[in-house]
Design an enzyme around this catalytic site. Structure first.
Site, PDB file in Angstrom:
ATOM      1  NE  ARG A  31       4.370  -7.384   4.880  1.00  0.00           N
ATOM      2  CZ  ARG A  31       3.351  -7.079   4.082  1.00  0.00           C
ATOM      3  NH1 ARG A  31       2.411  -6.245   4.503  1.00  0.00           N
ATOM      4  NH2 ARG A  31       3.271  -7.616   2.863  1.00  0.00           N
ATOM      5  CD  GLU A 310       0.870  -0.520  -2.297  1.00  0.00           C
ATOM      6  OE1 GLU A 310       0.949   0.186  -1.292  1.00  0.00           O
ATOM      7  OE2 GLU A 310       1.212  -1.712  -2.332  1.00  0.00           O
ATOM      8  CG  HIS A 337      -5.388  -5.355  -5.770  1.00  0.00           C
ATOM      9  ND1 HIS A 337      -4.474  -4.339  -5.610  1.00  0.00           N
ATOM     10  CD2 HIS A 337      -4.629  -6.469  -5.957  1.00  0.00           C
ATOM     11  CE1 HIS A 337      -3.246  -4.791  -5.686  1.00  0.00           C
ATOM     12  NE2 HIS A 337      -3.315  -6.094  -5.906  1.00  0.00           N
TER      13      HIS A 337
END
Length: 420
Positions: A31, A310, A337
């Site tokens: 990011r 996750e 995923h």
């Protein structure tokens, strides 16, 4: 040195007492790189994670026209003109496949995207459909490979998407939205968005860059148009990567400290503190990080992991070793995923003797005696984490392709072996 395949997972024959330093967060690194590439001047991403996913992101942004110098520990990003044709290799990185296309829409060139064969099965259509609705030319379909013919700008505006398969669909549009002519107004319609902490992470980073984000309405995020102010970032340790290490304290009845654990963070991995406490561990901040101490037994849990999916592989491994039943719910989205993680965990843990039932949106466990065998990873780093956790408790576990952990933790097998 070449890692054997399958890799004999070392067993913890005694309680451990170790301190571990983790590489930087992949989520934060990628990011930060995207925002640095579209910012108003050069900036530095310090302690960036050096892994396949982040290297692919750096290469993608460099190909677009914003060079990322990865030669040192601190990566210099120099925003440039997106004025050329380019090819982007997504590998197995969902963040590259989803975050880079909105940035590519700002280019005046044609940007082609492809990746590893499995990536052609991972969903990206909501992002591509949204970009079409915002005025970007995308062809041919809704899966890799695809291409974007940039016009040098993106009109922007309001778009309605179904982000129930991945929070990355929202983050992808928000990250580049300030550079769109009218900004971007993203409305989610569908089942609840998974992994909301990752969207909160995106919003937090945007605000640090001076971008105005309105998220007061549920399932709606509005990014105002304007400059992205350059800002240097120091990347936090990847708290999701802490999962197997903290689980080692529970498995061995020992003590593990993870250095530099932030007191406040938007990372989903921070939920490990509450999860491990519920499983019977003592969890406390220390001067140098976070310390987890195992009790010698592992308690079963009933958890909704929708927002922190996750973490499921490591938590599932602990549930398979627990002395009471467990139920993990709210995680149907992790089927999309790196692999179908629910099916893979049920197959591999079951193959080692676990009493596990695969459900539509989760897994259920009853206590069982596990045994050795080959644990397949499906080229999924989180599956490898689950395999080594079981191997720490059960002799004779062989983890296939443990080096897939290089996706977020290069050298993981050596570090793990060094602890045991």
């Amino acid at each position: 040195m070449t890692t054997p395949d399958p890799w004999p997972a070392p067993r913890a024959d005694a309680p451990v007492d170790v301190t571990v330093g983790l590489p930087g967060s992949k989520s934060l690194t990628n990011r930060a790189l995207v925002l640095a590439a579209i910012a108003d001047r050069p900036s530095v991403v310090r302690r960036a994670l050096r892994s396949r996913d982040t290297s692919l992101m750096a290469a993608a942004l460099t190909a677009l026209g914003s060079p990322v110098d990865t030669s040192g520990d601190d990566w210099l990003v120099s925003p440039g003109a997106f004025d050329r044709d380019a090819t982007v290799d997504c590998g197995l990185a969902g963040t590259v496949m989803r975050f880079v296309p909105p940035v590519a829409g700002l280019s005046s060139g044609t940007i082609s995207f492809d990746g590893d064969p499995h990536m052609r099965n991972r969903p990206v259509g909501e992002v591509l459909g949204a970009l079409r609705g915002l005025g970007v030319a995308v062809s041919p379909g809704d899966r890799l490979p695809f291409s974007i013919a940039g016009a040098g700008h993106v009109p922007g505006g309001r778009v309605v998407i179904d982000a129930s398969a991945s929070s990355q669909f929202v983050s992808a549009l928000l990250l580049a939205g300030a550079r769109f002519d009218r900004g971007v107004d993203v409305l989610h319609e569908g089942k609840p968005v998974p992994s909301l902490p990752h969207i909160e992470m995106t919003v937090d980073l945007l605000r640090r860059h001076g971008v105005e984000v309105d998220d007061t309405d549920a399932d709606r995020w509005v990014v105002a148009p304007g400059p992205v102010t350059a800002r240097d970032h120091t990347i936090e340790p990847d708290l999701s990567n802490a999962g197997p290490f903290l689980a080692l304290a529970a498995v061995s009845g020992g003590r593990v400290t993870v250095r530099d654990w932030p007191r406040a963070t938007t990372q989903a991995g921070d939920a490990l503190r509450e999860i491990l406490a519920a499983m019977g561990c003592t969890v406390a901040f220390a001067d140098d990080g976070l310390t987890v101490t195992g009790s010698g037994t592992i308690a079963g849990v009933d958890l909704d992991l929708h927002d922190v999916g996750e973490l499921t592989p490591v938590v599932a491994a602990l549930c398979a070793l627990a002395d009471s039943p467990s139920h993990l719910r709210g995680i149907a989205h992790i089927r999309a995923h790196e692999t179908d993680r629910l099916a893979a965990l049920a197959t591999e843990l079951g193959g080692l003797g676990a009493d596990v039932t695969e459900r539509e949106d989760g897994l259920s466990f009853r206590p069982a005696r596990l045994h050795g065998g080959v644990f397949h990873t499906y080229s999924d780093h989180r599956m490898a984490h689950a395999g080594v956790v079981v191997g720490a408790a059960v002799g004779g576990v062989l983890v296939e392709n443990v080096d897939t952990t290089s996706k977020t933790f290069p050298g993981f097998a050596g570090v793990w072996s060094g602890l045991l």
